[in-house]
Design a protein around this motif. Structure first.
Motif, PDB file in Angstrom:
ATOM      1  N   ASN A 199      36.628 -18.392   3.033  1.00 56.74           N
ATOM      2  CA  ASN A 199      37.425 -19.599   3.322  1.00 56.74           C
ATOM      3  C   ASN A 199      36.898 -20.804   2.549  1.00 56.74           C
ATOM      4  OD1 ASN A 199      39.089 -18.205   5.111  1.00 56.74           O
ATOM      5  ND2 ASN A 199      37.747 -18.628   6.857  1.00 56.74           N
ATOM      6  N   ASN A 200      35.555 -20.951   2.465  1.00 58.13           N
ATOM      7  CA  ASN A 200      34.983 -22.078   1.705  1.00 58.13           C
ATOM      8  C   ASN A 200      35.349 -21.974   0.222  1.00 58.13           C
ATOM      9  OD1 ASN A 200      33.809 -23.158   4.003  1.00 58.13           O
ATOM     10  ND2 ASN A 200      31.885 -21.992   3.724  1.00 58.13           N
ATOM     11  N   LEU A 201      35.289 -20.756  -0.302  1.00 61.34           N
ATOM     12  CA  LEU A 201      35.634 -20.569  -1.707  1.00 61.34           C
ATOM     13  C   LEU A 201      37.104 -20.892  -1.963  1.00 61.34           C
ATOM     14  CD1 LEU A 201      34.789 -19.650  -4.535  1.00 61.34           C
ATOM     15  CD2 LEU A 201      35.305 -17.307  -3.841  1.00 61.34           C
ATOM     16  N   GLU A 202      37.954 -20.441  -1.086  1.00 62.70           N
ATOM     17  CA  GLU A 202      39.379 -20.760  -1.237  1.00 62.70           C
ATOM     18  C   GLU A 202      39.607 -22.265  -1.141  1.00 62.70           C
ATOM     19  OE1 GLU A 202      41.355 -18.514   1.760  1.00 62.70           O
ATOM     20  OE2 GLU A 202      41.226 -16.592   0.659  1.00 62.70           O
ATOM     21  N   ARG A 203      38.866 -22.929  -0.221  1.00 56.26           N
ATOM     22  CA  ARG A 203      39.026 -24.372  -0.094  1.00 56.26           C
ATOM     23  C   ARG A 203      38.566 -25.084  -1.367  1.00 56.26           C
ATOM     24  NH1 ARG A 203      36.075 -24.953   3.895  1.00 56.26           N
ATOM     25  NH2 ARG A 203      37.687 -24.534   5.464  1.00 56.26           N
ATOM     26  N   ARG A 204      37.403 -24.638  -1.896  1.00 51.68           N
ATOM     27  CA  ARG A 204      36.912 -25.276  -3.120  1.00 51.68           C
ATOM     28  C   ARG A 204      37.869 -25.049  -4.300  1.00 51.68           C
ATOM     29  NH1 ARG A 204      31.905 -23.228  -1.320  1.00 51.68           N
ATOM     30  NH2 ARG A 204      32.051 -21.488  -2.812  1.00 51.68           N
ATOM     31  N   LEU A 205      38.394 -23.843  -4.429  1.00 51.24           N
ATOM     32  CA  LEU A 205      39.353 -23.571  -5.501  1.00 51.24           C
ATOM     33  C   LEU A 205      40.614 -24.411  -5.346  1.00 51.24           C
ATOM     34  CD1 LEU A 205      39.016 -19.675  -5.799  1.00 51.24           C
ATOM     35  CD2 LEU A 205      38.139 -21.411  -7.371  1.00 51.24           C
TER      36      LEU A 205
END
Length: 245
Positions: A199-205
């Motif tokens: 989820n954090n990676l998707e948010r950062r992307l």
């Protein structure tokens, strides 16, 4: 004749039953012999004799009726009666008997004490061996009792050991349960960490793409005139700042 046989058999049965009753009463409930009321038999000693072969009881029997000289008077009178009435004939065997009696008397006086001491010593030796065998048997039984007590103690120790093994098995099961519970916790935590990281990676992307899109959109929206005006204004502002310094 038949009545005598019947009486003898009845007397034998009665004596046997009396011996069994006496034997049963000689032991208590625990099976141990009552040494106080039923002492063990001891080796009997021979009674006293006079003149080498006449029992002391013979003289005591006459003493209460005829006094001290009664037994001797009876003996001499009986011998005189037998000889005078020729009931006992003094033939040549009589003198041979006197010679043998004299020889036996001399041998008894000369060798009697030493032979008696030797016989007493042999009897004492045999009695000591018998008592030693009995004592060895008692010691062996006592040792067997002690060994049996030790065996019972070891058996009780085996029960404690089995109980300890059961507790060890329960502890091992508890440790395996805790280990598997920790493995399940780690697996769940790892998966949750994976979802969080995803989820954090998707948010950062998403944020990166949003920023790039905004920057690109703003850049595309600036015209060359606006860019030139902005550049000139920046130069003028830097010149003003330089004049102040």
């Amino acid at each position: 004749m038949l009545s005598r046989v019947a009486l003898r058999s009845a007397a034998a049965r009665q004596s046997a039953s009396t011996a069994l009753v006496a034997r049963g009463s000689a032991t208590d409930v625990a099976g141990v012999r009552d040494e106080k009321n039923f002492p063990r038999p001891v080796r009997g000693e021979p009674g006293k004799v006079r003149l080498g072969f006449i029992p002391e009881e013979w003289f005591q029997f006459f003493h209460s009726k005829t006094g001290v000289t009664g037994p001797y008077t009876f003996g001499v009178g009986l011998a005189t009666y037998l000889c005078s009435m020729e009931i006992y004939v003094m033939e040549h065997e009589y003198y041979t008997g006197l010679s043998l009696l004299l020889m036996v008397y001399v041998a008894t006086k000369k060798f009697g004490p030493s032979v008696a001491a030797w016989l007493d010593k042999e009897v004492d030796t045999i009695e000591t061996e018998w008592n030693q065998g009995r004592q060895d048997t008692i010691d062996g039984l006592q040792q067997s009792i002690e060994e049996e007590k030790k065996a019972q103690w070891r058996a009780a120790g085996q029960e404690l050991l089995i109980q300890a093994k059961k507790e060890n098995v329960l502890l091992q099961l508890e440790a395996a349960y805790r280990e598997r519970a920790m493995q399940a916790y780690n697996e769940v935590k790892r998966r949750l960490d994976y979802q969080l990281e995803k989820n954090n990676l998707e948010r950062r992307l998403s944020q990166k793409h949003m920023v790039d899109w905004i920057v690109r959109s703003v850049t595309q929206a600036i015209t060359p005139d606006q860019e030139k005006q902005t550049l000139d204004r920046c130069i003028s502002d830097l010149s003003a700042l330089a004049a102040r310094n």
